[in-house]
Design a protein around this motif. Structure first.
Motif, PDB file in Angstrom:
ATOM      1  N   CYS A 134     -30.129 -53.528 -47.650  1.00  0.00           N
ATOM      2  CA  CYS A 134     -31.217 -53.510 -46.675  1.00  0.00           C
ATOM      3  C   CYS A 134     -30.899 -52.457 -45.625  1.00  0.00           C
ATOM      4  N   THR A 135     -31.787 -51.482 -45.489  1.00  0.00           N
ATOM      5  CA  THR A 135     -31.602 -50.414 -44.520  1.00  0.00           C
ATOM      6  C   THR A 135     -32.605 -50.565 -43.392  1.00  0.00           C
ATOM      7  N   ALA A 136     -32.094 -50.530 -42.174  1.00  0.00           N
ATOM      8  CA  ALA A 136     -32.942 -50.676 -40.992  1.00  0.00           C
ATOM      9  C   ALA A 136     -33.220 -49.327 -40.359  1.00  0.00           C
ATOM     10  N   SER A 137     -34.422 -49.199 -39.822  1.00  0.00           N
ATOM     11  CA  SER A 137     -34.788 -48.006 -39.067  1.00  0.00           C
ATOM     12  C   SER A 137     -35.665 -48.438 -37.903  1.00  0.00           C
ATOM     13  N   GLY A 138     -35.836 -47.521 -36.955  1.00  0.00           N
ATOM     14  CA  GLY A 138     -36.617 -47.841 -35.763  1.00  0.00           C
ATOM     15  C   GLY A 138     -35.702 -48.151 -34.600  1.00  0.00           C
ATOM     16  N   ARG A 139     -36.012 -49.216 -33.865  1.00  0.00           N
ATOM     17  CA  ARG A 139     -35.246 -49.562 -32.673  1.00  0.00           C
ATOM     18  C   ARG A 139     -34.013 -50.375 -33.043  1.00  0.00           C
ATOM     19  N   ILE A 140     -33.127 -49.743 -33.765  1.00  0.00           N
ATOM     20  CA  ILE A 140     -31.962 -50.451 -34.292  1.00  0.00           C
ATOM     21  C   ILE A 140     -30.918 -50.738 -33.228  1.00  0.00           C
ATOM     22  N   SER A 141     -30.991 -50.050 -32.114  1.00  0.00           N
ATOM     23  CA  SER A 141     -30.000 -50.298 -31.053  1.00  0.00           C
ATOM     24  C   SER A 141     -30.155 -51.689 -30.457  1.00  0.00           C
ATOM     25  N   ASN A 142     -31.324 -52.297 -30.654  1.00  0.00           N
ATOM     26  CA  ASN A 142     -31.573 -53.630 -30.113  1.00  0.00           C
ATOM     27  C   ASN A 142     -31.239 -54.764 -31.092  1.00  0.00           C
ATOM     28  N   ILE A 143     -30.740 -54.414 -32.246  1.00  0.00           N
ATOM     29  CA  ILE A 143     -30.454 -55.433 -33.258  1.00  0.00           C
ATOM     30  C   ILE A 143     -29.157 -56.167 -32.928  1.00  0.00           C
ATOM     31  N   ASN A 144     -29.228 -57.490 -32.918  1.00  0.00           N
ATOM     32  CA  ASN A 144     -28.049 -58.315 -32.660  1.00  0.00           C
ATOM     33  C   ASN A 144     -27.384 -58.788 -33.942  1.00  0.00           C
ATOM     34  N   ALA A 145     -28.187 -58.991 -34.964  1.00  0.00           N
ATOM     35  CA  ALA A 145     -27.654 -59.517 -36.222  1.00  0.00           C
ATOM     36  C   ALA A 145     -28.583 -59.118 -37.353  1.00  0.00           C
ATOM     37  N   MET A 146     -27.995 -58.972 -38.527  1.00  0.00           N
ATOM     38  CA  MET A 146     -28.783 -58.746 -39.739  1.00  0.00           C
ATOM     39  C   MET A 146     -28.274 -59.680 -40.816  1.00  0.00           C
ATOM     40  N   GLY A 147     -29.175 -60.067 -41.681  1.00  0.00           N
ATOM     41  CA  GLY A 147     -28.738 -60.997 -42.712  1.00  0.00           C
ATOM     42  C   GLY A 147     -29.742 -61.131 -43.826  1.00  0.00           C
ATOM     43  N   TRP A 148     -29.492 -62.109 -44.663  1.00  0.00           N
ATOM     44  CA  TRP A 148     -30.334 -62.369 -45.825  1.00  0.00           C
ATOM     45  C   TRP A 148     -30.728 -63.844 -45.844  1.00  0.00           C
ATOM     46  N   TYR A 149     -31.979 -64.065 -46.141  1.00  0.00           N
ATOM     47  CA  TYR A 149     -32.520 -65.397 -46.342  1.00  0.00           C
ATOM     48  C   TYR A 149     -33.103 -65.452 -47.748  1.00  0.00           C
ATOM     49  N   ARG A 150     -33.324 -66.658 -48.223  1.00  0.00           N
ATOM     50  CA  ARG A 150     -34.024 -66.819 -49.485  1.00  0.00           C
ATOM     51  C   ARG A 150     -34.996 -67.968 -49.385  1.00  0.00           C
ATOM     52  N   GLU A 151     -36.047 -67.871 -50.165  1.00  0.00           N
ATOM     53  CA  GLU A 151     -37.109 -68.869 -50.099  1.00  0.00           C
ATOM     54  C   GLU A 151     -37.569 -69.204 -51.503  1.00  0.00           C
ATOM     55  N   ARG A 196     -23.575 -58.369 -34.528  1.00  0.00           N
ATOM     56  CA  ARG A 196     -23.264 -57.061 -33.947  1.00  0.00           C
ATOM     57  C   ARG A 196     -21.765 -56.830 -33.896  1.00  0.00           C
ATOM     58  N   GLY A 197     -20.999 -57.851 -33.511  1.00  0.00           N
ATOM     59  CA  GLY A 197     -19.552 -57.702 -33.377  1.00  0.00           C
ATOM     60  C   GLY A 197     -18.806 -57.723 -34.694  1.00  0.00           C
ATOM     61  N   GLY A 198     -19.519 -57.988 -35.781  1.00  0.00           N
ATOM     62  CA  GLY A 198     -18.893 -57.967 -37.094  1.00  0.00           C
ATOM     63  C   GLY A 198     -18.596 -59.332 -37.678  1.00  0.00           C
ATOM     64  N   ARG A 258     -19.015 -67.114 -53.601  1.00  0.00           N
ATOM     65  CA  ARG A 258     -19.592 -66.179 -54.575  1.00  0.00           C
ATOM     66  C   ARG A 258     -20.289 -64.982 -53.922  1.00  0.00           C
ATOM     67  N   PHE A 259     -20.742 -65.134 -52.703  1.00  0.00           N
ATOM     68  CA  PHE A 259     -21.482 -64.071 -52.021  1.00  0.00           C
ATOM     69  C   PHE A 259     -20.661 -63.514 -50.860  1.00  0.00           C
ATOM     70  N   THR A 260     -20.797 -62.231 -50.616  1.00  0.00           N
ATOM     71  CA  THR A 260     -20.214 -61.616 -49.435  1.00  0.00           C
ATOM     72  C   THR A 260     -21.253 -60.707 -48.780  1.00  0.00           C
ATOM     73  N   ILE A 261     -21.156 -60.566 -47.468  1.00  0.00           N
ATOM     74  CA  ILE A 261     -22.056 -59.702 -46.732  1.00  0.00           C
ATOM     75  C   ILE A 261     -21.233 -58.631 -46.039  1.00  0.00           C
ATOM     76  N   SER A 262     -21.763 -57.421 -46.039  1.00  0.00           N
ATOM     77  CA  SER A 262     -21.054 -56.316 -45.407  1.00  0.00           C
ATOM     78  C   SER A 262     -22.053 -55.393 -44.735  1.00  0.00           C
ATOM     79  N   ARG A 263     -21.515 -54.507 -43.912  1.00  0.00           N
ATOM     80  CA  ARG A 263     -22.378 -53.624 -43.133  1.00  0.00           C
ATOM     81  C   ARG A 263     -21.822 -52.209 -43.146  1.00  0.00           C
ATOM     82  N   ASP A 264     -22.689 -51.247 -43.255  1.00  0.00           N
ATOM     83  CA  ASP A 264     -22.341 -49.835 -43.115  1.00  0.00           C
ATOM     84  C   ASP A 264     -23.089 -49.329 -41.892  1.00  0.00           C
ATOM     85  N   SER A 265     -22.383 -49.233 -40.782  1.00  0.00           N
ATOM     86  CA  SER A 265     -23.041 -48.846 -39.532  1.00  0.00           C
ATOM     87  C   SER A 265     -23.550 -47.411 -39.560  1.00  0.00           C
ATOM     88  N   ALA A 266     -22.923 -46.584 -40.357  1.00  0.00           N
ATOM     89  CA  ALA A 266     -23.327 -45.174 -40.423  1.00  0.00           C
ATOM     90  C   ALA A 266     -24.728 -45.022 -41.005  1.00  0.00           C
TER      91      ALA A 266
END
Length: 116
Positions: free
Chosen positions: A22-39, A53-55, A66-74
């Motif tokens: 999942c790649t975010a664009s726009g006002r990303i400086s205001n993002i506190n957290a990112m994640g995944w949900y399922r329905e 934000r702090g990792g 079984r699942f891991t979440i990671s972030r590429d800040s670049a």
């Protein structure tokens, strides 16, 4: 405004792996957290995993082995690595971003199907 673009869903056999991005664009400086949900049909949307934000991360107990979440800040990308997938993991997965005002943004959803 934050735009979330997802990729990586698909069909896999039980025991297989998929990686959602999942790649975010726009006002990303205001993002506190990112994640995944399922329905799943007829059920409430549930949190699968989140990275703040702090990792720090949180992963739902039912999938944490079984699942891991990671972030590429670049690249402003969050990935959900899903291993040893099971048929009960079949559903639509949504990327989420929460900003500093607790406003939530959602991706369009990506289908994950695990065949038995």
């Amino acid at each position: 405004q934050v735009l979330l673009v997802e990729s990586g869903g698909g069909l896999v056999q039980s025991g297989g792996s998929l990686r959602l991005s999942c790649t975010a664009s726009g006002r990303i400086s205001n993002i506190n957290a990112m994640g995944w949900y399922r329905e799943a049909p007829g059920k409430e949307r549930e949190l699968v995993a989140v990275i703040r934000r702090g990792g720090t991360t949180h992963i739902q107990d039912s999938v944490k082995d079984r699942f891991t979440i990671s972030r590429d800040s670049a690249t402003n990308t969050v990935a959900l690595q899903m291993d040893n997938l099971k048929p009960e993991d079949t559903t639509v997965y949504y990327c989420n971003a929460e900003n500093v005002n607790a406003h939530n943004y959602w991706g369009q959803g990506t289908q994950v199907t695990v065949s038995s």
